[in-house]
Design a protein around this motif. Structure first.
Motif, PDB file in Angstrom:
ATOM      1  N   TYR A  79      48.944 -88.441 -29.400  1.00 50.64           N
ATOM      2  CA  TYR A  79      49.120 -89.712 -30.105  1.00 50.64           C
ATOM      3  C   TYR A  79      50.590 -90.002 -30.413  1.00 50.64           C
ATOM      4  CZ  TYR A  79      44.113 -90.296 -30.541  1.00 50.64           C
ATOM      5  OH  TYR A  79      42.778 -90.486 -30.270  1.00 50.64           O
ATOM      6  N   ARG A  80      51.481 -89.195 -29.856  1.00 44.88           N
ATOM      7  CA  ARG A  80      52.929 -89.376 -30.010  1.00 44.88           C
ATOM      8  C   ARG A  80      53.369 -89.407 -31.479  1.00 44.88           C
ATOM      9  NH1 ARG A  80      51.714 -92.098 -25.247  1.00 44.88           N
ATOM     10  NH2 ARG A  80      53.088 -91.577 -23.513  1.00 44.88           N
ATOM     11  N   LEU A  81      52.800 -88.496 -32.234  1.00 48.35           N
ATOM     12  CA  LEU A  81      53.186 -88.319 -33.627  1.00 48.35           C
ATOM     13  C   LEU A  81      53.753 -86.912 -33.784  1.00 48.35           C
ATOM     14  CD1 LEU A  81      50.087 -89.786 -35.456  1.00 48.35           C
ATOM     15  CD2 LEU A  81      52.396 -90.732 -35.501  1.00 48.35           C
ATOM     16  N   ARG A  82      54.766 -86.796 -34.599  1.00 50.29           N
ATOM     17  CA  ARG A  82      55.343 -85.485 -34.881  1.00 50.29           C
ATOM     18  C   ARG A  82      54.570 -84.863 -36.046  1.00 50.29           C
ATOM     19  NH1 ARG A  82      61.309 -86.151 -35.961  1.00 50.29           N
ATOM     20  NH2 ARG A  82      61.261 -86.708 -33.777  1.00 50.29           N
ATOM     21  N   LEU A  83      54.133 -83.629 -35.885  1.00 54.16           N
ATOM     22  CA  LEU A  83      53.459 -82.880 -36.940  1.00 54.16           C
ATOM     23  C   LEU A  83      54.451 -81.901 -37.541  1.00 54.16           C
ATOM     24  CD1 LEU A  83      50.954 -81.836 -38.515  1.00 54.16           C
ATOM     25  CD2 LEU A  83      50.536 -80.300 -36.561  1.00 54.16           C
ATOM     26  N   VAL A  84      54.546 -81.911 -38.870  1.00 52.43           N
ATOM     27  CA  VAL A  84      55.406 -80.968 -39.567  1.00 52.43           C
ATOM     28  C   VAL A  84      54.555 -80.220 -40.587  1.00 52.43           C
ATOM     29  CG1 VAL A  84      57.464 -80.664 -40.991  1.00 52.43           C
ATOM     30  CG2 VAL A  84      57.392 -82.497 -39.284  1.00 52.43           C
ATOM     31  N   VAL A  85      54.499 -78.906 -40.443  1.00 54.87           N
ATOM     32  CA  VAL A  85      53.817 -78.052 -41.407  1.00 54.87           C
ATOM     33  C   VAL A  85      54.862 -77.659 -42.438  1.00 54.87           C
ATOM     34  CG1 VAL A  85      52.578 -75.889 -41.759  1.00 54.87           C
ATOM     35  CG2 VAL A  85      52.169 -77.255 -39.673  1.00 54.87           C
ATOM     36  N   VAL A  86      54.586 -78.007 -43.697  1.00 55.80           N
ATOM     37  CA  VAL A  86      55.559 -77.810 -44.774  1.00 55.80           C
ATOM     38  C   VAL A  86      55.049 -76.736 -45.728  1.00 55.80           C
ATOM     39  CG1 VAL A  86      56.796 -78.931 -46.668  1.00 55.80           C
ATOM     40  CG2 VAL A  86      56.196 -80.256 -44.620  1.00 55.80           C
ATOM     41  N   GLY A  87      55.863 -75.709 -45.946  1.00 57.42           N
ATOM     42  CA  GLY A  87      55.502 -74.705 -46.934  1.00 57.42           C
ATOM     43  C   GLY A  87      55.719 -73.291 -46.440  1.00 57.42           C
ATOM     44  N   ASP A  88      55.413 -72.368 -47.316  1.00 52.51           N
ATOM     45  CA  ASP A  88      55.622 -70.948 -47.049  1.00 52.51           C
ATOM     46  C   ASP A  88      54.454 -70.397 -46.237  1.00 52.51           C
ATOM     47  OD1 ASP A  88      56.225 -68.260 -47.065  1.00 52.51           O
ATOM     48  OD2 ASP A  88      55.848 -67.989 -49.218  1.00 52.51           O
ATOM     49  N   ILE A  89      54.729 -70.002 -45.012  1.00 52.05           N
ATOM     50  CA  ILE A  89      53.698 -69.391 -44.171  1.00 52.05           C
ATOM     51  C   ILE A  89      54.072 -67.946 -43.840  1.00 52.05           C
ATOM     52  CG2 ILE A  89      52.914 -71.592 -43.213  1.00 52.05           C
ATOM     53  CD1 ILE A  89      54.459 -70.833 -40.623  1.00 52.05           C
ATOM     54  N   SER A  90      54.919 -67.353 -44.670  1.00 50.89           N
ATOM     55  CA  SER A  90      55.437 -66.016 -44.383  1.00 50.89           C
ATOM     56  C   SER A  90      54.338 -64.967 -44.272  1.00 50.89           C
ATOM     57  CB  SER A  90      56.485 -65.597 -45.416  1.00 50.89           C
ATOM     58  OG  SER A  90      55.940 -65.631 -46.717  1.00 50.89           O
ATOM     59  N   ALA A  91      53.275 -65.055 -45.064  1.00 55.03           N
ATOM     60  CA  ALA A  91      52.188 -64.075 -44.965  1.00 55.03           C
ATOM     61  C   ALA A  91      51.509 -64.175 -43.600  1.00 55.03           C
ATOM     62  CB  ALA A  91      51.175 -64.283 -46.085  1.00 55.03           C
ATOM     63  N   HIS A  92      51.321 -65.400 -43.118  1.00 55.86           N
ATOM     64  CA  HIS A  92      50.724 -65.591 -41.792  1.00 55.86           C
ATOM     65  C   HIS A  92      51.656 -65.062 -40.700  1.00 55.86           C
ATOM     66  CE1 HIS A  92      47.478 -68.004 -43.428  1.00 55.86           C
ATOM     67  NE2 HIS A  92      48.358 -68.776 -44.029  1.00 55.86           N
ATOM     68  N   LEU A  93      52.945 -65.326 -40.867  1.00 57.53           N
ATOM     69  CA  LEU A  93      53.920 -64.864 -39.868  1.00 57.53           C
ATOM     70  C   LEU A  93      53.986 -63.334 -39.820  1.00 57.53           C
ATOM     71  CD1 LEU A  93      56.806 -67.409 -40.528  1.00 57.53           C
ATOM     72  CD2 LEU A  93      55.196 -67.400 -38.611  1.00 57.53           C
ATOM     73  N   ALA A  94      53.899 -62.704 -40.986  1.00 56.02           N
ATOM     74  CA  ALA A  94      53.956 -61.248 -41.038  1.00 56.02           C
ATOM     75  C   ALA A  94      52.765 -60.612 -40.326  1.00 56.02           C
ATOM     76  CB  ALA A  94      54.011 -60.777 -42.494  1.00 56.02           C
ATOM     77  N   ALA A  95      51.654 -61.328 -40.290  1.00 58.15           N
ATOM     78  CA  ALA A  95      50.431 -60.780 -39.706  1.00 58.15           C
ATOM     79  C   ALA A  95      50.287 -61.044 -38.212  1.00 58.15           C
ATOM     80  CB  ALA A  95      49.221 -61.351 -40.445  1.00 58.15           C
ATOM     81  N   SER A  96      51.171 -61.876 -37.629  1.00 57.27           N
ATOM     82  CA  SER A  96      50.943 -62.271 -36.237  1.00 57.27           C
ATOM     83  C   SER A  96      52.239 -62.507 -35.472  1.00 57.27           C
ATOM     84  CB  SER A  96      50.103 -63.550 -36.210  1.00 57.27           C
ATOM     85  OG  SER A  96      50.012 -64.064 -34.902  1.00 57.27           O
ATOM     86  N   ALA A  97      52.487 -61.647 -34.503  1.00 58.72           N
ATOM     87  CA  ALA A  97      53.647 -61.838 -33.635  1.00 58.72           C
ATOM     88  C   ALA A  97      53.490 -63.103 -32.798  1.00 58.72           C
ATOM     89  CB  ALA A  97      53.833 -60.631 -32.730  1.00 58.72           C
TER      90      ALA A  97
END
Length: 122
Positions: A72-90
């Motif tokens: 749909y030619r829209l930019r999606l921006v996820v805003v916030g702390d996702i560090s726990a998710h990042l730590a769990a998944s390479a």
């Protein structure tokens, strides 16, 4: 606060309410896309509104949601702390790093970081 259309760094952004309904299905993502058609080119979604399946790449939910926004030619921006998710998944770390190199999907820690990304640099 309800989801609100704001101009940020000269760009129309649908800033989603952190306490709004969760985004747990493709239908929920399409509802946001529909709301963005009020004039937004960017949709800023608080990370806490995204279902845990979004961050578990094996579910393919993140890919389905991101593809809808691209279609749909829209930019999606996820805003916030996702560090726990990042730590769990390479794999998620790689997705976030790759996404942030391009213009369609971004992951930012806060709205100030979004503003900095939206601001044109000479």
């Amino acid at each position: 606060m309800a989801d609100e259309l704001q101009e940020r760094a000269g760009v129309p952004v649908l800033v989603c309410d952190p306490d709004g309904p969760p985004i747990a299905t493709e239908r929920d993502a399409l509802d946001l896309i529909g709301a963005a058609f009020a004039g937004a080119t960017v949709v800023a979604v608080p990370a806490q509104r995204l279902a845990p399946a979004f961050f578990a790449l094996g579910t393919r939910f993140a890919g389905e949601v991101m593809q809808k926004f691209v279609n749909y030619r829209l930019r999606l921006v996820v805003v916030g702390d996702i560090s726990a998710h990042l730590a769990a998944s390479a794999a998620l770390r790689a997705l976030v790093a790759e996404s942030n190199r391009h213009d369609h999907i971004w992951f930012v820690p806060d709205l100030a970081a979004l503003d900095a990304r939206l601001t044109p640099h000479p």
